[in-house]
Design an enzyme around this catalytic site. Structure first.
Site, PDB file in Angstrom:
ATOM      1  N   ASP A 146      -2.629   6.057   1.165  1.00 55.24           N
ATOM      2  CA  ASP A 146      -3.723   6.357   2.086  1.00 55.24           C
ATOM      3  C   ASP A 146      -4.614   7.493   1.626  1.00 55.24           C
ATOM      4  O   ASP A 146      -5.664   7.731   2.216  1.00 55.24           O
ATOM      5  CB  ASP A 146      -3.163   6.702   3.468  1.00 55.24           C
ATOM      6  CG  ASP A 146      -2.609   5.473   4.144  1.00 55.24           C
ATOM      7  OD1 ASP A 146      -3.262   4.418   4.017  1.00 55.24           O
ATOM      8  OD2 ASP A 146      -1.547   5.557   4.767  1.00 55.24           O
ATOM      9  N   HIS A 191       1.612   6.460  10.184  1.00 54.08           N
ATOM     10  CA  HIS A 191       1.783   5.171   9.486  1.00 54.08           C
ATOM     11  C   HIS A 191       0.392   4.697   9.075  1.00 54.08           C
ATOM     12  O   HIS A 191      -0.233   5.289   8.223  1.00 54.08           O
ATOM     13  CB  HIS A 191       2.523   4.226  10.434  1.00 54.08           C
ATOM     14  CG  HIS A 191       3.028   2.959   9.823  1.00 54.08           C
ATOM     15  ND1 HIS A 191       3.057   2.718   8.472  1.00 54.08           N
ATOM     16  CD2 HIS A 191       3.558   1.835  10.395  1.00 54.08           C
ATOM     17  CE1 HIS A 191       3.561   1.520   8.243  1.00 54.08           C
ATOM     18  NE2 HIS A 191       3.865   0.959   9.392  1.00 54.08           N
ATOM     19  N   HIS A 213       5.936  10.528   1.476  1.00 59.65           N
ATOM     20  CA  HIS A 213       6.312   9.170   1.863  1.00 59.65           C
ATOM     21  C   HIS A 213       7.808   9.130   2.098  1.00 59.65           C
ATOM     22  O   HIS A 213       8.558   9.822   1.396  1.00 59.65           O
ATOM     23  CB  HIS A 213       5.923   8.176   0.761  1.00 59.65           C
ATOM     24  CG  HIS A 213       5.869   6.773   1.252  1.00 59.65           C
ATOM     25  ND1 HIS A 213       6.997   5.996   1.358  1.00 59.65           N
ATOM     26  CD2 HIS A 213       4.837   6.030   1.705  1.00 59.65           C
ATOM     27  CE1 HIS A 213       6.639   4.824   1.838  1.00 59.65           C
ATOM     28  NE2 HIS A 213       5.357   4.807   2.064  1.00 59.65           N
TER      29      HIS A 213
END
Ligand code: ACO
Length: 429
Positions: free
Chosen positions: A363, A268, A307
């Site tokens: 990210d 996460h 994702h």
């Protein structure tokens, strides 16, 4: 038979049931009415990891993963990132509308004037080991804030709730910066009320001997945009943690600390830290093909790719990639950038990733930006938690005011032994 219903034939009993469909969903509790007899507790919906279960109605964030769409309160993330400040977006998440001038003035004043923390916070920060992970320090100190505000337990009162939300949004950058300064062995820097939310955070991180710290404009804006992009993401792991913990009626500091703990995990909020470590381990663009081979052989993961909901592209990743250029122009370009670009180039053309719909997520580039700003990887999840606090609070507030919500309590399918006697103690020695 109403059109908006699901007809279910239970082959075990030959009975049929009609389950109403509302907003594209059937109620799992309606499944519970399907029984084989009076002693049957009823049919369960089995959904490990909530792959296809809506746990709430929410008016905050809309995601269409297939189309790569992210909207807060209906506004596209691209427009918010371009035209708003993070504090406006935080207000939007919590209040449902963008603030008018007077509302923004008051909101900004409130957030700015709640940034200070009790001096005792410094004392327990000092108690952490010299190399304690700053995310662990943040999680603990968020939970510890509850000890300073016992009134926060009165969370049925909207006025109290608003006050705690000011405090949390205002203080989380202070706690985050204190954790960083502790890691560096540097004195804590107190908040500067003249600066913006992002500018003040940069000041608390980097101020040294100057009388007044002036945040570099490119970094201040980049950080503000990164905060906007990370502010909410509907029912993700950490938000679900905040809602689940908050559903017990606990104070918001404890609930937000639970969210931060969930965010700490490498799948996460820890992903951008993992991306940087991965890029460093690869080392050079020439070694990318060998790394890709290992990923495809299942020996490792391509961090920053994939994702749970975005199966086309992550709209935040596109904005961040553009942002990265502005930051690198104002700082030293990252030595890892060529590795990241080569990874992205090869992966996006490779069948393994294309078939599995694996694209760069938010990210993949954010870590490179934070590194260029001079921040160590340990701070990356902390930088995620700061803006996400606004999203967590918006979701917490919505949950508290939702008459359909109760204490979160999933069911299970028990798979252990049915019944057995405890053997005598002697036989267990
Ligand atoms: N690298 C290599 N293969 C991957 C990756 C990856 N990053 N992600 C998924 N896959 C593969 C899986 O092995 C699986 O392959 P299989 O069908 O052959 O078994 C397939 O793609 C589907 O993956 P799942 O794990 O089922 O996808 P899920 O939706 O459960 O996982 C997750 C999503 C956790 C984000 C995953 O893609 C991942 O681990 N990515 C790397 C970590 C990361 O970047 N996380 C940040 C997410 S963004 C955020 O939290 C803000």
């Amino acid at each position: 038979m109403p059109n908006d219903a699901l007809s279910v034939l239970d082959n075990r009993t030959g009975k049929t049931y009609e389950l109403p469909i509302v907003d594209g969903a059937v109620r799992a509790t309606d499944l519970g009415k399907i029984r084989t007899g009076p002693h049957d507790p009823g049919l369960l919906a089995y959904d490990p990891a909530f792959m296809n279960t809506a746990s709430t109605r929410s008016a905050i964030t809309f995601i269409d993963g297939d189309a790569g769409i992210l909207r807060y309160r209906g506004y596209p993330i691209e427009q918010l990132a371009e035209q708003c400040t993070f504090l406006e977006v935080a207000y939007l998440l919590i209040h449902g509308e963008l603030p008018r001038a007077a509302e923004y003035h008051d909101w900004r004043w409130q957030i700015t004037h709640h940034t200070w923390v009790h001096e005792n916070v410094k004392k327990f920060m000092d108690g952490f080991h010299h190399d304690a992970h700053p995310m662990s320090m943040l999680i603990s100190s968020l939970a510890a804030l509850a000890t300073f505000y016992p009134d926060a337990r009165e969370n049925r009162d909207p006025g109290h709730r608003t006050l705690q939300m000011y405090r949390l949004i205002a203080k989380v950058p202070t706690l985050a910066a204190f954790a960083y300064r502790h890691l560096r062995g540097q004195p804590y820097v107190y908040p500067d009320n003249d600066l913006t939310y992002a500018g003040n955070f940069l000041s608390m991180l980097f101020k040294t001997t100057e009388v007044k710290y002036g945040p570099p404009t490119a970094l201040e804006r980049a950080l503000d945009v990164l905060f906007i992009l990370h502010a909410d993401h509907e029912q993700n792991c950490s938000t679900n943690a905040v809602r689940a913990v908050g559903s017990s009626g606990v104070d918001p500091y404890s609930a937000v600390a639970a969210g931060a703990a969930a965010l700490y995990g490498p799948l996460h909020g820890g992903a951008n830290e993992a991306v940087l470590r991965m890029l460093r381990a690869i080392g050079s663009a020439g070694r990318v093909p060998e790394f890709i081979r290992k990923v495809k052989a299942g020996e490792t993961k391509l961090m920053g790719f994939g994702h749970r909901v975005y199966k086309n592209h992550d709209p935040r990743a596109r904005i961040i990639k553009r942002m990265a250029d502005a930051v690198f122009a104002a700082t030293k370009p990252s030595l890892l950038l060529p590795v990241a670009l080569e990874l992205e180039r090869i992966a996006l053309a490779d069948d393994y990733f294309v078939q599995r719909k694996l694209y760069p997520n938010v990210d993949f580039y954010s870590g490179l930006i934070y590194e260029a700003m001079g921040l160590p990887v340990e701070m990356f999840p902390v930088l995620f938690a700061i803006p996400r606090t606004a999203g967590w609070l918006a979701q917490w507030q919505e949950m508290v005011g939702d008459p359909e919500q109760k204490i979160a309590r999933p069911r299970q399918i028990y798979t252990g032994p049915a019944w057995r006697d405890v053997p005598p103690r002697e036989s267990r020695r």
